[in-house]
Design a protein around this motif. Sequence first.
Motif, mmCIF file in Angstrom:
data_model
loop_
_atom_site.group_PDB
_atom_site.id
_atom_site.type_symbol
_atom_site.label_atom_id
_atom_site.label_comp_id
_atom_site.label_asym_id
_atom_site.label_seq_id
_atom_site.Cartn_x
_atom_site.Cartn_y
_atom_site.Cartn_z
ATOM 1 N N TYR A 24 -26.276 -13.538 52.770
ATOM 2 C CA TYR A 24 -25.976 -12.855 51.625
ATOM 3 C C TYR A 24 -24.424 -13.141 50.894
ATOM 4 O O TYR A 24 -24.171 -12.716 49.737
ATOM 5 N N GLY A 38 -26.925 -12.022 47.306
ATOM 6 C CA GLY A 38 -26.170 -10.959 47.664
ATOM 7 C C GLY A 38 -26.251 -10.155 46.637
ATOM 8 O O GLY A 38 -25.985 -8.842 46.694
ATOM 9 N N LEU A 71 -29.162 -7.732 47.066
ATOM 10 C CA LEU A 71 -28.867 -6.747 48.092
ATOM 11 C C LEU A 71 -28.111 -5.304 47.232
ATOM 12 O O LEU A 71 -28.363 -4.337 47.592
ATOM 13 N N ALA A 104 -27.166 -8.219 56.594
ATOM 14 C CA ALA A 104 -26.778 -7.258 55.491
ATOM 15 C C ALA A 104 -25.643 -6.217 55.995
ATOM 16 O O ALA A 104 -24.778 -6.142 55.222
#
Length: 529
Positions: free
Chosen positions: A23, A30, A33, A166
């Motif tokens: 990420y 990223g 997310l 994450a």
Amino acid sequence: MSLDFSFSLEELEAAEAETANPYLADSALGLQLITRLIAQPQGVIHSEHRRQLHRLHQLIHQSFVNLAARDDYPAEAQAYRELVALEQSLEDLVAFPDLANKTVIGVGGGFSAGKSRFLNSLLCVDVLPESLEPTTAIPSYIVQGEREEIIALNSFTQEVALDRSALQAITHAFQKHYQETLGVEVGFAHVLRLLMIHLPGLWQRLAFLDTPGYSKADRNDAMHSDARIAQRQLADADHVIWLLSAKNGSIRRDDLEFLRTLNHPKPIFFVVTQADLVGRSRIQVILNSTAQALDEAGIIRAGLMAWAAPLGDLTGQHVAGDDVRAWLDTLNNQRKRTQKRLACARVMDAIVAHNSNAVANNRELLAALNELLPIAENLAEKRRATLKQQIERLRNDQRRLNEMVGAFGELKQEMLETITRIVGGVAEDEEVQRGHELIYRFRRSWLNRPLVIGEQFEIRVLAIKLDVKKIIVEFGSAIATTGLSFSMIRAGLRIDPQVLVKGSLLHGEVRLVDDVHVTLAIRNPHAAT
């Protein structure tokens, strides 16, 4: 020319973790997310719990506020804040029922005290991100689960499943990384309400809360500074473990000042981390110095331990002092129930008591003035008129106060009924459970094997004896057999004993064991709450 590389192992590990994180390495991942984390639910699910939460919101923000506007209760603002906090806690309970009956252990300390490494090594896991940089202030809970699962709850009460990468990104490096690469600040403290990490093999009744290091340089936003957030989170925890680094030689002055301000009602367990970095010969000196400083500061401790968790080792080691694991075992044996109904009743009872006292005082004053009325015939007309006006005001005030007592009493009952519906099926509430418990005391000599406090087992109904108005029950697997009278069942379980049939199951928990007797709490697991 020679090159001097003086990077520590911690710095190398942190750099390696950041480089390997997908990420952080891939901006598209990223941003995906981030999109998931801030997403709103596609459809609104009107569950029964949600309906009842909406009802409670109306009772607090409309009914209570409207009543309070007609009342003169001096602590009205504080009462309202407590009810709003209760509403928020019930929303959290419904969103994350895993926390409902857990004893929360808040883990605090200064920045770089090693909280994440301590928790990882205590729980024998490698899931919490460890870093030399300050981590985010999102409340992060670790609880027992059948399998590893990481869930984020955002501000829209939407659950988002995460993986370890994450978790590492949003709790540590996201903000720093994207600020450096994209020139934008990406933070999650205002987006995510909490993180929940389920792991197998933990203490069943405990939840560990990882808090931010309070001594990180604060931002300008004082309300959301790490010190304030850490203090708020630790104050809400049932118990506190406070970490301090052995490299400091003893507890620091700013730690003592923070703990004095925290003023936690329970004794605090202190852990001296990084004990492997100072050598065993100095550990006892550090423990003694810390104990003396705590005694002089008037801070009561539940224990004091030195802990070593060398880099590369998954499991930590108790080096000296009290063992925190024994303390946690004791807490894990104690059942915790929510106090939601009691919290609501405490607020509302205070208001009712205030108005009831005012009614009593008014009644006495009104009686005294009424006694003066016959004498008032001999007074000047102006003084008689003033006396009659005072009596009329008192009568009007008396009617208003009686109305307030009744209205707040009815509102209290409606709030309690709503809270019961919210809590029911999610958690065990102290007052609800007390209302459906039969406390039964009998001799230890009846037992076929010893029982310990906190032990739980099923109680099976063997027979119904209508002629003597008793039911015959068996505790667990042939632990003991006894009879319970109909009157005991009606008074304790609050059910008609004749609804029980052969094979019906009750639930027993050992509350007290002494040299002669055992005390059980018997509950009907199917009783409506």
